[in-house]
Motif scaffolding. Structure first.
Motif, PDB file in Angstrom:
ATOM      1  N   GLU A 130       0.911  -1.205  -0.023  1.00 35.17           N
ATOM      2  CA  GLU A 130       0.009   0.071  -0.081  1.00 35.17           C
ATOM      3  C   GLU A 130       0.686   1.221   0.136  1.00 35.17           C
ATOM      4  OE1 GLU A 130      -3.164   2.364   2.760  1.00 35.17           O
ATOM      5  OE2 GLU A 130      -2.954   0.256   2.996  1.00 35.17           O
ATOM      6  N   ASP A 131       2.039   1.372   0.690  1.00 36.23           N
ATOM      7  CA  ASP A 131       2.880   2.345   0.694  1.00 36.23           C
ATOM      8  C   ASP A 131       3.505   2.583  -0.581  1.00 36.23           C
ATOM      9  OD1 ASP A 131       2.092   2.793   3.072  1.00 36.23           O
ATOM     10  OD2 ASP A 131       4.123   2.186   4.383  1.00 36.23           O
ATOM     11  N   LEU A 132       3.946   1.893  -1.031  1.00 33.64           N
ATOM     12  CA  LEU A 132       4.455   1.843  -2.463  1.00 33.64           C
ATOM     13  C   LEU A 132       3.687   2.605  -3.641  1.00 33.64           C
ATOM     14  CD1 LEU A 132       6.449  -1.396  -3.220  1.00 33.64           C
ATOM     15  CD2 LEU A 132       7.489   0.660  -2.619  1.00 33.64           C
ATOM     16  N   TYR A 133       2.487   1.783  -3.562  1.00 30.70           N
ATOM     17  CA  TYR A 133       1.476   2.416  -4.622  1.00 30.70           C
ATOM     18  C   TYR A 133       1.070   4.031  -4.090  1.00 30.70           C
ATOM     19  CZ  TYR A 133      -2.517   2.854  -7.590  1.00 30.70           C
ATOM     20  OH  TYR A 133      -3.436   3.092  -8.600  1.00 30.70           O
ATOM     21  N   GLU A 134       0.609   4.155  -2.609  1.00 28.51           N
ATOM     22  CA  GLU A 134       0.004   5.453  -2.469  1.00 28.51           C
ATOM     23  C   GLU A 134       1.196   6.385  -2.052  1.00 28.51           C
ATOM     24  OE1 GLU A 134      -3.010   5.830  -2.427  1.00 28.51           O
ATOM     25  OE2 GLU A 134      -4.201   4.024  -2.468  1.00 28.51           O
ATOM     26  N   ARG A 135       2.218   5.950  -1.829  1.00 24.71           N
ATOM     27  CA  ARG A 135       3.233   6.720  -1.298  1.00 24.71           C
ATOM     28  C   ARG A 135       4.788   6.555  -1.960  1.00 24.71           C
ATOM     29  NH1 ARG A 135      -0.270   6.504   2.504  1.00 24.71           N
ATOM     30  NH2 ARG A 135       0.156   4.219   3.223  1.00 24.71           N
ATOM     31  N   PRO A 136       4.903   6.671  -3.215  1.00 21.47           N
ATOM     32  CA  PRO A 136       6.128   6.414  -3.833  1.00 21.47           C
ATOM     33  C   PRO A 136       7.069   7.526  -3.416  1.00 21.47           C
ATOM     34  CG  PRO A 136       4.678   7.121  -5.522  1.00 21.47           C
ATOM     35  CD  PRO A 136       3.574   6.959  -4.258  1.00 21.47           C
ATOM     36  N   GLU A 137       8.464   7.136  -3.063  1.00 21.71           N
ATOM     37  CA  GLU A 137       9.147   8.036  -2.634  1.00 21.71           C
ATOM     38  C   GLU A 137      10.069   8.515  -3.849  1.00 21.71           C
ATOM     39  OE1 GLU A 137      11.656   6.090   0.178  1.00 21.71           O
ATOM     40  OE2 GLU A 137      10.103   5.906   1.463  1.00 21.71           O
ATOM     41  N   ASN A 138      10.036   8.033  -5.187  1.00 19.83           N
ATOM     42  CA  ASN A 138      10.743   8.841  -6.271  1.00 19.83           C
ATOM     43  C   ASN A 138      10.121   8.410  -7.522  1.00 19.83           C
ATOM     44  OD1 ASN A 138      11.536   6.270  -7.272  1.00 19.83           O
ATOM     45  ND2 ASN A 138      13.539   6.376  -5.598  1.00 19.83           N
ATOM     46  N   SER A 139      10.499   9.025  -8.586  1.00 19.96           N
ATOM     47  CA  SER A 139       9.686   9.107  -9.857  1.00 19.96           C
ATOM     48  C   SER A 139       9.853   7.539 -10.478  1.00 19.96           C
ATOM     49  CB  SER A 139      10.258   9.914 -10.802  1.00 19.96           C
ATOM     50  OG  SER A 139      11.763   9.883 -10.971  1.00 19.96           O
ATOM     51  N   PHE A 148       7.240   2.801 -11.922  1.00 21.07           N
ATOM     52  CA  PHE A 148       7.168   1.342 -11.869  1.00 21.07           C
ATOM     53  C   PHE A 148       6.266   0.742 -11.374  1.00 21.07           C
ATOM     54  CE2 PHE A 148       8.760  -2.941 -11.068  1.00 21.07           C
ATOM     55  CZ  PHE A 148       9.342  -3.311 -12.259  1.00 21.07           C
ATOM     56  N   ILE A 149       5.461   1.303 -10.330  1.00 21.41           N
ATOM     57  CA  ILE A 149       4.266   0.556  -9.333  1.00 21.41           C
ATOM     58  C   ILE A 149       3.107   1.192 -10.007  1.00 21.41           C
ATOM     59  CG2 ILE A 149       3.360   0.291  -7.248  1.00 21.41           C
ATOM     60  CD1 ILE A 149       5.994  -1.220  -7.485  1.00 21.41           C
ATOM     61  N   GLY A 150       2.304   0.452 -10.351  1.00 23.53           N
ATOM     62  CA  GLY A 150       0.868   0.732 -11.017  1.00 23.53           C
ATOM     63  C   GLY A 150       0.974   1.649 -12.095  1.00 23.53           C
ATOM     64  N   GLU A 151      -0.172   2.345 -12.588  1.00 18.68           N
ATOM     65  CA  GLU A 151      -0.305   3.283 -13.695  1.00 18.68           C
ATOM     66  C   GLU A 151      -0.385   4.557 -12.831  1.00 18.68           C
ATOM     67  OE1 GLU A 151      -2.936   3.419 -17.776  1.00 18.68           O
ATOM     68  OE2 GLU A 151      -3.926   2.647 -15.947  1.00 18.68           O
ATOM     69  N   TRP A 201      -7.930  17.267  -9.244  1.00 14.65           N
ATOM     70  CA  TRP A 201      -7.533  16.191  -8.254  1.00 14.65           C
ATOM     71  C   TRP A 201      -7.063  17.075  -6.922  1.00 14.65           C
ATOM     72  CZ3 TRP A 201      -4.834  17.056 -13.036  1.00 14.65           C
ATOM     73  CH2 TRP A 201      -3.673  17.805 -12.994  1.00 14.65           C
ATOM     74  N   ALA A 202      -6.989  16.455  -5.919  1.00 17.47           N
ATOM     75  CA  ALA A 202      -6.596  16.973  -4.566  1.00 17.47           C
ATOM     76  C   ALA A 202      -5.224  17.337  -4.341  1.00 17.47           C
ATOM     77  CB  ALA A 202      -7.182  16.263  -3.425  1.00 17.47           C
ATOM     78  N   ARG A 203      -4.731  17.968  -3.679  1.00 16.70           N
ATOM     79  CA  ARG A 203      -3.256  18.258  -3.338  1.00 16.70           C
ATOM     80  C   ARG A 203      -2.734  17.115  -2.836  1.00 16.70           C
ATOM     81  NH1 ARG A 203       0.262  19.169   1.096  1.00 16.70           N
ATOM     82  NH2 ARG A 203      -1.559  18.673   2.258  1.00 16.70           N
ATOM     83  N   GLU A 204      -3.455  16.447  -2.025  1.00 15.86           N
ATOM     84  CA  GLU A 204      -2.670  15.238  -1.075  1.00 15.86           C
ATOM     85  C   GLU A 204      -2.411  14.046  -2.043  1.00 15.86           C
ATOM     86  OE1 GLU A 204      -6.881  15.907   0.224  1.00 15.86           O
ATOM     87  OE2 GLU A 204      -5.256  16.910  -0.133  1.00 15.86           O
ATOM     88  N   ASP A 205      -3.324  14.207  -3.213  1.00 19.30           N
ATOM     89  CA  ASP A 205      -3.125  13.038  -4.303  1.00 19.30           C
ATOM     90  C   ASP A 205      -2.168  13.476  -5.313  1.00 19.30           C
ATOM     91  OD1 ASP A 205      -4.996  11.499  -3.105  1.00 19.30           O
ATOM     92  OD2 ASP A 205      -6.630  12.431  -4.181  1.00 19.30           O
ATOM     93  N   CYS A 206      -1.166  14.610  -5.269  1.00 19.01           N
ATOM     94  CA  CYS A 206      -0.401  15.005  -6.190  1.00 19.01           C
ATOM     95  C   CYS A 206       1.007  14.860  -5.554  1.00 19.01           C
ATOM     96  CB  CYS A 206      -0.792  16.319  -6.684  1.00 19.01           C
ATOM     97  SG  CYS A 206       0.211  16.917  -8.092  1.00 19.01           S
ATOM     98  N   ARG A 207       1.966  14.213  -5.958  1.00 22.75           N
ATOM     99  CA  ARG A 207       3.412  13.993  -5.277  1.00 22.75           C
ATOM    100  C   ARG A 207       4.302  14.791  -6.025  1.00 22.75           C
ATOM    101  NH1 ARG A 207       3.131  10.669  -0.990  1.00 22.75           N
ATOM    102  NH2 ARG A 207       5.299  10.046  -0.921  1.00 22.75           N
ATOM    103  N   ALA A 208       5.161  15.633  -5.544  1.00 16.88           N
ATOM    104  CA  ALA A 208       6.299  16.207  -6.415  1.00 16.88           C
ATOM    105  C   ALA A 208       7.387  15.582  -6.036  1.00 16.88           C
ATOM    106  CB  ALA A 208       6.348  17.663  -5.825  1.00 16.88           C
ATOM    107  N   LEU A 209       8.044  14.757  -7.321  1.00 19.88           N
ATOM    108  CA  LEU A 209       9.173  14.092  -7.061  1.00 19.88           C
ATOM    109  C   LEU A 209      10.215  14.561  -7.893  1.00 19.88           C
ATOM    110  CD1 LEU A 209       7.149  10.628  -7.599  1.00 19.88           C
ATOM    111  CD2 LEU A 209       7.852  11.606  -5.444  1.00 19.88           C
ATOM    112  N   ASP A 210      11.459  13.714  -7.805  1.00 20.82           N
ATOM    113  CA  ASP A 210      12.635  14.239  -8.468  1.00 20.82           C
ATOM    114  C   ASP A 210      12.232  14.168  -9.827  1.00 20.82           C
ATOM    115  OD1 ASP A 210      13.538  10.917  -9.518  1.00 20.82           O
ATOM    116  OD2 ASP A 210      12.254  11.192  -7.678  1.00 20.82           O
ATOM    117  N   ALA A 211      12.847  15.291 -10.721  1.00 20.56           N
ATOM    118  CA  ALA A 211      12.774  15.447 -12.041  1.00 20.56           C
ATOM    119  C   ALA A 211      13.228  14.442 -12.961  1.00 20.56           C
ATOM    120  CB  ALA A 211      13.314  17.045 -12.418  1.00 20.56           C
ATOM    121  N   ALA A 212      14.049  13.807 -12.582  1.00 19.16           N
ATOM    122  CA  ALA A 212      14.849  12.556 -13.427  1.00 19.16           C
ATOM    123  C   ALA A 212      13.801  11.463 -13.464  1.00 19.16           C
ATOM    124  CB  ALA A 212      16.097  11.913 -12.851  1.00 19.16           C
TER     125      ALA A 212
END
Length: 363
Positions: A226-235, A240-243, A352-363
């Motif tokens: 669940e954490d991997l899908y809902e809370r990925p830590e990088n791009s 890679f996990i889910g769409e 979409w809600a702010r909490e559903d949008c994650r700002a990650l590394d540009a790479a």
């Protein structure tokens, strides 16, 4: 319970692997697995996951670092003395032996009495619902049945650790999904520790207590499904996990765990600051398709999108749209009353809600 280095049943401590003395295929691996845990090593081909499994099995040797099993270093212990069960994609059953003889073989090697062997073989076959097949040879079994026998053989001598390397890769989709639940339920019943390797993300999410996502010889993220899908830590993990939908932009403001991101056309978006830089840096926004709503609340992020393709998938309509030049932005519209009916070629408003949008590394 997540293991610490001190109480881990399986421990990779600073492990690295190189085949040519120069290029590292596994880089500074620190992975600690609790007794009874089901951990999957997931990643694309060449990411290092299978090499890690082979080092744990003893078929490869770590270049540097320690591998421990139940607190004891096993770097110099040969494979047959590690007491580990193994299941491979190609089953590796002996064709000249019956099913019962295949299962009895690892017990004979361990000098077990005939009566004990027979009892353990039948118990293992019953575990995978193959009790009536003891007298058959592997060639008389289907692929799914052979895989059940390979699983039973790995469990027959009651190992505390079972390693599985792409064990379901040769099966068709329906049988593969059925076997995922079979293996999951056997694990739950026996409490055996399982380390599983696959490149199939749905398989990893279905079966695992935790998943280690590998890329370029490193664990990119280690977490429950669940954490991997809902809370990925990088791009990489987000893709890679889910769409996943991605949008590029520049950070224009940052306050606490929130950033404001501006797109090339001047529109703005509010996002969670997860793994991004500071004001002025580029970032990649990650939004799951099912979290995007057509004409949602006015206080949510919103963008205009042109509908490019609609695919009917029963419970939902898969809608591909163009957002800021990205023609692979996906929206999953529930096939239910009250949801807007879209038409190819029209422009619609996505939110979409702010909490559903994650700002990650540009790479």
């Amino acid at each position: 319970m997540v293991a610490s280095p001190e109480d881990a049943f399986v421990a990779f401590d600073g492990v690295q692997k190189s085949y040519d003395g120069e290029t590292l295929v596994v880089k500074d691996l620190n992975l600690f697995i609790s007794k009874g845990e089901f951990v999957t090593m997931l990643g694309p081909s060449g990411s290092g996951k299978t090499t890690c499994l082979m080092m744990l099995a003893g078929f490869e040797t770590a270049t540097t670092g320690d591998i421990r099993l139940d607190g004891k270093p096993i770097n110099n212990i040969p494979p047959h003395k590690r007491g580990i069960g193994m299941v491979f994609q190609n089953y590796a059953l002996f064709p000249h032996m019956t099913v019962g003889e295949n299962l009895a073989f690892p017990l004979e090697v361990r000098k077990m009495s005939k009566a004990d062997r027979e009892a353990k073989v039948m118990r293992a076959l019953d575990m995978v619902q193959m009790g009536e097949f003891a007298g058959r040879r592997p060639a008389q079994l289907s692929g799914g049945q052979q895989q059940r026998i390979a699983l039973a053989r790995a469990l027959v001598f009651e190992p505390e650790l079972v390693l599985m390397d792409e064990p379901l890769g040769a099966l068709d989709k329906q049988l593969r999904e059925h076997m995922q639940f079979e293996i999951k339920h056997i694990h739950e019943r026996l409490g055996v520790t399982v380390v599983y390797v696959t490149h199939d993300q749905s398989e990893a999410l279905t079966m695992s207590d935790r998943v280690a996502v590998f890329d370029d010889g490193r664990i990119q993220q280690l977490a429950p499904p669940e954490d991997l899908y809902e809370r990925p830590e990088n791009s990489f993990v987000a893709q890679f996990i889910g769409e996943n939908n991605k949008l590029s932009g520049k950070i224009t403001a940052r306050e606490g765990d929130t950033v404001n991101v501006q797109f090339a056309n001047g529109e703005n978006c509010s996002a969670l600051a997860v793994n991004c830089g500071d004001v002025g840096d580029e970032t990649l926004l990650s939004i799951r398709p099912e979290r995007v709503v057509i004409d949602g609340p006015a206080d949510h992020n919103s963008v205009d999108a042109k509908v490019l393709e609609l695919i009917y998938l029963g419970d939902h309509i898969r809608c591909r749209v163009n957002v800021h030049g990205n023609e692979d932005f996906i929206v999953k519209v529930p096939n239910a009353a009250g949801h807007k009916h879209l038409v190819v070629g029209e422009t619609t408003r996505l939110t979409w809600a702010r909490e559903d949008c994650r700002a990650l590394d540009a790479a």
